[in-house]
Design a protein around this motif. Structure first.
Motif, PDB file in Angstrom:
ATOM      1  N   ASP A  75       0.829  -1.212   0.000  1.00 57.03           N
ATOM      2  CA  ASP A  75       0.000   0.000   0.000  1.00 57.03           C
ATOM      3  C   ASP A  75       0.862   1.259   0.000  1.00 57.03           C
ATOM      4  O   ASP A  75       0.527   2.253  -0.650  1.00 57.03           O
ATOM      5  N   ILE A  76       1.968   1.220   0.755  1.00 51.90           N
ATOM      6  CA  ILE A  76       2.861   2.382   0.805  1.00 51.90           C
ATOM      7  C   ILE A  76       3.451   2.659  -0.569  1.00 51.90           C
ATOM      8  O   ILE A  76       3.468   3.807  -1.039  1.00 51.90           O
ATOM      9  N   GLU A  77       3.940   1.613  -1.248  1.00 52.09           N
ATOM     10  CA  GLU A  77       4.532   1.797  -2.577  1.00 52.09           C
ATOM     11  C   GLU A  77       3.492   2.275  -3.586  1.00 52.09           C
ATOM     12  O   GLU A  77       3.769   3.151  -4.411  1.00 52.09           O
ATOM     13  N   LYS A  78       2.295   1.709  -3.499  1.00 50.68           N
ATOM     14  CA  LYS A  78       1.248   2.099  -4.440  1.00 50.68           C
ATOM     15  C   LYS A  78       0.840   3.555  -4.245  1.00 50.68           C
ATOM     16  O   LYS A  78       0.725   4.318  -5.222  1.00 50.68           O
ATOM     17  N   SER A  79       0.637   3.978  -2.998  1.00 53.28           N
ATOM     18  CA  SER A  79       0.228   5.359  -2.741  1.00 53.28           C
ATOM     19  C   SER A  79       1.354   6.339  -3.097  1.00 53.28           C
ATOM     20  O   SER A  79       1.088   7.447  -3.568  1.00 53.28           O
ATOM     21  N   LYS A  80       2.613   5.932  -2.883  1.00 50.69           N
ATOM     22  CA  LYS A  80       3.735   6.793  -3.264  1.00 50.69           C
ATOM     23  C   LYS A  80       3.787   6.981  -4.779  1.00 50.69           C
ATOM     24  O   LYS A  80       3.973   8.102  -5.263  1.00 50.69           O
ATOM     25  N   ASN A  81       3.647   5.915  -5.527  1.00 49.27           N
ATOM     26  CA  ASN A  81       3.681   6.016  -6.989  1.00 49.27           C
ATOM     27  C   ASN A  81       2.529   6.873  -7.517  1.00 49.27           C
ATOM     28  O   ASN A  81       2.716   7.672  -8.446  1.00 49.27           O
ATOM     29  N   ARG A  82       1.349   6.686  -6.936  1.00 48.19           N
ATOM     30  CA  ARG A  82       0.206   7.489  -7.369  1.00 48.19           C
ATOM     31  C   ARG A  82       0.424   8.969  -7.039  1.00 48.19           C
ATOM     32  O   ARG A  82       0.054   9.852  -7.813  1.00 48.19           O
ATOM     33  N   MET A  83       1.030   9.255  -5.901  1.00 51.04           N
ATOM     34  CA  MET A  83       1.277  10.640  -5.505  1.00 51.04           C
ATOM     35  C   MET A  83       2.260  11.315  -6.455  1.00 51.04           C
ATOM     36  O   MET A  83       2.029  12.443  -6.920  1.00 51.04           O
ATOM     37  N   PHE A  84       3.357  10.653  -6.780  1.00 51.03           N
ATOM     38  CA  PHE A  84       4.360  11.281  -7.647  1.00 51.03           C
ATOM     39  C   PHE A  84       3.924  11.331  -9.110  1.00 51.03           C
ATOM     40  O   PHE A  84       4.313  12.240  -9.841  1.00 51.03           O
ATOM     41  N   SER A  85       3.133  10.367  -9.530  1.00 56.87           N
ATOM     42  CA  SER A  85       2.609  10.454 -10.899  1.00 56.87           C
ATOM     43  C   SER A  85       1.662  11.641 -11.033  1.00 56.87           C
ATOM     44  O   SER A  85       1.669  12.347 -12.050  1.00 56.87           O
ATOM     45  N   LEU A  86       0.864  11.892  -9.991  1.00 58.07           N
ATOM     46  CA  LEU A  86      -0.023  13.056 -10.007  1.00 58.07           C
ATOM     47  C   LEU A  86       0.782  14.344  -9.947  1.00 58.07           C
ATOM     48  O   LEU A  86       0.442  15.331 -10.617  1.00 58.07           O
ATOM     49  N   LEU A  87       1.865  14.358  -9.161  1.00 58.19           N
ATOM     50  CA  LEU A  87       2.710  15.555  -9.088  1.00 58.19           C
ATOM     51  C   LEU A  87       3.268  15.907 -10.459  1.00 58.19           C
ATOM     52  O   LEU A  87       3.248  17.077 -10.873  1.00 58.19           O
ATOM     53  N   SER A  88       3.777  14.905 -11.185  1.00 60.08           N
ATOM     54  CA  SER A  88       4.313  15.155 -12.530  1.00 60.08           C
ATOM     55  C   SER A  88       3.230  15.680 -13.464  1.00 60.08           C
ATOM     56  O   SER A  88       3.458  16.624 -14.240  1.00 60.08           O
ATOM     57  N   TYR A  89       2.067  15.066 -13.377  1.00 59.60           N
ATOM     58  CA  TYR A  89       0.966  15.514 -14.240  1.00 59.60           C
ATOM     59  C   TYR A  89       0.559  16.948 -13.916  1.00 59.60           C
ATOM     60  O   TYR A  89       0.311  17.753 -14.830  1.00 59.60           O
ATOM     61  N   GLN A  90       0.505  17.292 -12.639  1.00 55.14           N
ATOM     62  CA  GLN A  90       0.082  18.637 -12.261  1.00 55.14           C
ATOM     63  C   GLN A  90       1.088  19.693 -12.702  1.00 55.14           C
ATOM     64  O   GLN A  90       0.707  20.783 -13.122  1.00 55.14           O
ATOM     65  N   LEU A  91       2.377  19.384 -12.600  1.00 56.50           N
ATOM     66  CA  LEU A  91       3.386  20.334 -13.077  1.00 56.50           C
ATOM     67  C   LEU A  91       3.217  20.606 -14.561  1.00 56.50           C
ATOM     68  O   LEU A  91       3.278  21.758 -15.018  1.00 56.50           O
ATOM     69  N   MET A  92       2.996  19.552 -15.331  1.00 55.48           N
ATOM     70  CA  MET A  92       2.795  19.742 -16.771  1.00 55.48           C
ATOM     71  C   MET A  92       1.472  20.439 -17.060  1.00 55.48           C
ATOM     72  O   MET A  92       1.380  21.243 -17.994  1.00 55.48           O
ATOM     73  N   ASP A  93       0.469  20.157 -16.249  1.00 58.05           N
ATOM     74  CA  ASP A  93      -0.830  20.789 -16.456  1.00 58.05           C
ATOM     75  C   ASP A  93      -0.757  22.290 -16.187  1.00 58.05           C
ATOM     76  O   ASP A  93      -1.355  23.093 -16.905  1.00 58.05           O
ATOM     77  N   VAL A  94      -0.009  22.681 -15.140  1.00 56.60           N
ATOM     78  CA  VAL A  94       0.185  24.102 -14.872  1.00 56.60           C
ATOM     79  C   VAL A  94       0.900  24.774 -16.030  1.00 56.60           C
ATOM     80  O   VAL A  94       0.553  25.889 -16.441  1.00 56.60           O
ATOM     81  N   VAL A  95       1.903  24.091 -16.591  1.00 54.71           N
ATOM     82  CA  VAL A  95       2.635  24.650 -17.740  1.00 54.71           C
ATOM     83  C   VAL A  95       1.699  24.855 -18.919  1.00 54.71           C
ATOM     84  O   VAL A  95       1.684  25.930 -19.545  1.00 54.71           O
ATOM     85  N   ARG A  96       0.893  23.845 -19.239  1.00 57.73           N
ATOM     86  CA  ARG A  96      -0.001  23.947 -20.399  1.00 57.73           C
ATOM     87  C   ARG A  96      -1.034  25.055 -20.219  1.00 57.73           C
ATOM     88  O   ARG A  96      -1.204  25.914 -21.103  1.00 57.73           O
ATOM     89  N   ASN A  97      -1.708  25.045 -19.093  1.00 61.04           N
ATOM     90  CA  ASN A  97      -2.775  26.029 -18.883  1.00 61.04           C
ATOM     91  C   ASN A  97      -2.224  27.450 -18.794  1.00 61.04           C
ATOM     92  O   ASN A  97      -2.766  28.380 -19.388  1.00 61.04           O
ATOM     93  N   GLN A  98      -1.131  27.609 -18.030  1.00 61.07           N
ATOM     94  CA  GLN A  98      -0.585  28.951 -17.878  1.00 61.07           C
ATOM     95  C   GLN A  98       0.021  29.463 -19.174  1.00 61.07           C
ATOM     96  O   GLN A  98      -0.033  30.660 -19.461  1.00 61.07           O
ATOM     97  N   PHE A  99       0.583  28.581 -19.974  1.00 64.32           N
ATOM     98  CA  PHE A  99       1.126  29.007 -21.267  1.00 64.32           C
ATOM     99  C   PHE A  99       0.026  29.567 -22.158  1.00 64.32           C
ATOM    100  O   PHE A  99       0.187  30.620 -22.794  1.00 64.32           O
ATOM    101  N   THR A 100      -1.107  28.886 -22.190  1.00 63.53           N
ATOM    102  CA  THR A 100      -2.232  29.372 -22.993  1.00 63.53           C
ATOM    103  C   THR A 100      -2.720  30.727 -22.497  1.00 63.53           C
ATOM    104  O   THR A 100      -2.930  31.666 -23.288  1.00 63.53           O
ATOM    105  N   ILE A 101      -2.884  30.855 -21.175  1.00 67.59           N
ATOM    106  CA  ILE A 101      -3.359  32.121 -20.608  1.00 67.59           C
ATOM    107  C   ILE A 101      -2.355  33.233 -20.841  1.00 67.59           C
ATOM    108  O   ILE A 101      -2.715  34.364 -21.204  1.00 67.59           O
ATOM    109  N   SER A 102      -1.071  32.941 -20.633  1.00 69.96           N
ATOM    110  CA  SER A 102      -0.033  33.968 -20.775  1.00 69.96           C
ATOM    111  C   SER A 102       0.058  34.473 -22.204  1.00 69.96           C
ATOM    112  O   SER A 102       0.252  35.674 -22.438  1.00 69.96           O
TER     113      SER A 102
END
Length: 497
Positions: A320-347
Motif C-alpha cells: 500500500d505504501i509503494e502504491k500510494s507513493k507512486n500514485r502521488m508522484f505520478s499526479l505531481l508530474s501531471y500537475q506540473l505539466m498541467d500548470v505549464v499547459r494552462n498557464q502558457f495558454t493564458i499567458s
C-alpha cells in the motif's frame, strides 16, 4: 487549506457552468483577490483625483514611494512567515492552541522592530538629505509599517480558513482608502499625491487593525509564552532563508537595473528605472493566474494523494505504501505539466492583449520592448514557485534553499551582464535565474522520489537525544576499604613461615 479544498472540489465535481465558475472564484479568492482589490482602489484614486494633472516630479515621487513601500514591506516580513507558519502548524497538531496568540504578539513585535530598523534610518535620510516634506515622510513610514503588519497578519488569517473575511477586510480598507482620499483632497485641500499617500496609509492601517482584531477574537486563549517560537529559527533556519532568497530574487533584477546610467534619483533618496519597473509589473500580472491554477490543482487532487500516502505510512502494508507513493508522484508530474499547459495558454492570450491595447494607454516605447523577455521570465518564476511548494510538502528544506539560492545568484549575475544588452534582452537575467532554479527544484524532486523511503523511515529517533556532560563510567560503586584489608591479611599470611 484543506477545508477550502473540499469546497473547491465539490464545486468542480458538479460539472456545471455555475459550479465551475464558483470554483474558479473560490480559487482566486485564496490567492489574488486582495491584491486586485488594492490595485483597483489605486486606479479609482487615479481617476477621481485627476492624477494625470499632477506635475511629473510629484508623480515620480509618489510612484517611487509606493514602489519602495511594497517591495521592502514584503522583504522585511519574508524571513518570518515560513518559520512562524511551521511553528503554528506544529502547535495545532499538538492541540496547543494557547500558544498561537502569544506567538502572534511576539512575532508582530519582532517584525515591526526589523521594519523600524530598516525604515527609520531611510526616512530620516529622505528628510535630512532629500529634503522631502516631514509630513509626507512620516506618512510614508506609517504606510510601510501598516503594509508590513498586513502581510504578517495574513499568515494567521490563513489558519482560520476564513478567506472571505480576508477579502472583506481588504474591501473595507479600499473603501476607507477612497473616502479618506476624497476627504483629504476635496475638503482639506491637500496635494493630490499626499492625499493618495495618506489614504493608502489609512487603508492598510484599517486592514491591519481588522486582521489583528479578528485574530485576537479567534485565538482568545494566551499562555503568555510570547517568544516560544524563537527556537524554531534555529531549528528551521532554512525556511527563513529560503523565503528571503525567493523574494530577493524576485526583485534583484530591479535592483541591478536601478544602477543603469540613465536611472532616476528622486529627491536624492529614491532610485528607480521606470521603464524596467513598469515592464516588470506588467509581466508579473501576465502570469499571476498561475497561482490560482496551482492552488486549484493542489487542493483538488494532490492534497488527497499526499494524505493517502501519509495514512499508508502510519498503518498500511508495504504494498500500500509503494502504491500510494507512486500514485502521488505520478499526479505531481501531471500537475506540473498541467500548470505549464494552462498557464502558457493564458499567458499567450494576455501577452497579445497587452501588446495590442497597452500602447493606446500610454505604455509604449522601451517599456513594451523590455516586456516580452520579462513575461517569459515570470512565466518560469511561477512554475518554480509550484516546485518549491512541493518541496515544502516533503519537508525538503535543503532542496528548497538550494533552489532559491540558485534563483537569486543567477538572476543577479546575468542581470549585471544584461545591462549592456539591447533593451529587448534586459529581462534575460530573470528568465535565466528562474530557469536555473526550476532545474534545481526538478532534479531535487526526483531525488526526493528516489529517497523518500529513507527520508520517511530513517530520520527519526526512538530515544530522545540531548547534549550534556558525559556521565561517569562507574556503573556500581563498591567500597574497596574492606577489600584492601582482606588483601593485606592474605599477604601477611602468605609471608608467615
Amino acid at each position: 487549506m484543506a477545508s477550502l479544498g473540499k469546497t473547491i472540489k465539490k464545486s468542480f465535481e458538479k460539472r456545471t457552468i455555475s459550479s465551475t465558475v464558483f470554483g474558479m472564484l473560490a480559487s482566486a479568492l485564496t490567492t489574488i483577490a486582495p491584491m486586485l482589490l488594492v490595485i483597483g482602489g489605486i486606479i479609482i484614486l487615479y481617476n477621481i483625483l485627476d492624477y494625470s494633472s499632477v506635475i511629473y516630479s510629484e508623480r515620480l515621487l509618489f510612484t517611487s514611494s509606493i514602489l519602495y513601500i511594497f517591495i521592502f514591506g514584503l522583504l522585511s516580513t519574508s524571513p518570518f512567515n515560513t518559520v512562524l507558519s511551521r511553528y503554528i502548524t506544529d502547535r495545532i497538531f499538538e492541540e496547543d492552541y494557547d500558544a498561537i496568540l502569544p506567538c502572534f504578539y511576539g512575532g508582530l513585535f519582532l517584525n515591526l522592530t526589523v521594519c523600524s530598523l530598516i525604515g527609520i534610518p531611510f526616512y530620516l535620510y529622505s528628510y535630512f538629505v532629500g529634503g522631502i516634506d516631514p509630513l509626507y515622510t512620516f506618512t510614508s513610514f506609517i504606510a510601510f509599517l501598516s503594509l508590513a503588519m498586513t502581510f504578517y497578519s495574513m499568515l494567521y488569517l490563513s489558519i482560520t480558513k476564513d478567506y472571505l473575511k480576508i477579502s472583506l477586510f481588504f474591501l473595507a480598507g479600499v473603501i476607507v482608502m477612497i473616502l479618506t482620499s476624497i476627504l483629504a483632497v476635496k475638503i482639506f485641500h491637500t496635494t493630490v499625491t499626499y492625499g493618495m499617500l495618506f489614504s493608502i496609509a489609512c487603508g492598510f492601517l484599517t486592514i491591519a487593525i481588522c486582521e489583528c482584531g479578528y485574530i485576537r477574537v479567534y485565538f482568545s486563549r494566551n499562555n503568555e509564552n510570547y517568544f516560544g517560537f524563537l527556537q524554531y529559527f534555529k531549528e528551521h533556519w532554512q525556511l527563513s532563508i529560503t523565503n528571503l532568497f525567493y523574494f530577493l530574487a524576485m526583485y534583484s533584477h530591479n535592483f541591478v537595473f536601478w544602477t543603469m546610467p540613465d536611472h532616476l534619483i528622486v529627491k536624492n533618496t529614491y532610485v528607480c528605472y521606470p521603464p524596467y519597473d513598469m515592464a516588470t509589473c506588467i509581466a508579473m500580472f501576465t502570469n499571476i493566474s498561475a497561482s490560482v491554477i496551482l492552488i486549484t490543482q493542489i487542493e483538488l487532487h494532490f492534497h488527497e494523494r499526499y494524505k493517502a500516502y501519509s495514512e499508508a505510512v502510519i498503518g498500511g502494508r508495504m504494498r500500500d505504501i509503494e502504491k500510494s507513493k507512486n500514485r502521488m508522484f505520478s499526479l505531481l508530474s501531471y500537475q506540473l505539466m498541467d500548470v505549464v499547459r494552462n498557464q502558457f495558454t493564458i499567458s499567450v492570450l494576455i501577452y497579445l492583449l497587452c501588446v495590442v491595447f497597452l500602447p493606446r494607454f500610454g505604455f509604449a516605447g522601451q517599456t513594451m520592448e523590455i516586456y516580452p523577455c520579462l513575461a517569459a521570465g515570470y512565466f518560469v518564476i511561477f512554475l518554480l514557485y509550484s516546485c518549491i511548494i512541493y518541496l515544502f510538502y516533503f519537508n525538503d528544506k535543503t532542496g528548497a534553499l538550494l533552489t532559491t539560492f540558485s534563483f537569486l545568484v543567477v538572476t543577479a549575475v546575468v542581470s549585471l551582464f544584461a545591462r549592456s544588452f539591447p533593451p529587448i534582452w534586459y529581462g534575460i537575467g530573470t528568465f535565466a535565474g528562474a530557469f536555473s532554479g526550476w532545474v534545481v527544484a526538478y532534479f531535487r524532486l526526483r531525488w526526493v522520489e528516489r529517497n523518500l523511503d529513507e527520508h520517511i523511515f530513517c530520520r527519526g529517533t526512538l530515544i530522545p537525544s540531548q547534549y550534556e556532560a558525559m556521565p561517569t563510567n562507574i556503573v556500581f560503586p563498591v567500597d574497596t576499604t574492606k577489600l584492601d584489608e582482606e588483601e593485606n591479611e592474605k599477604e601477611k599470611e602468605a609471608k608467615k613461615p
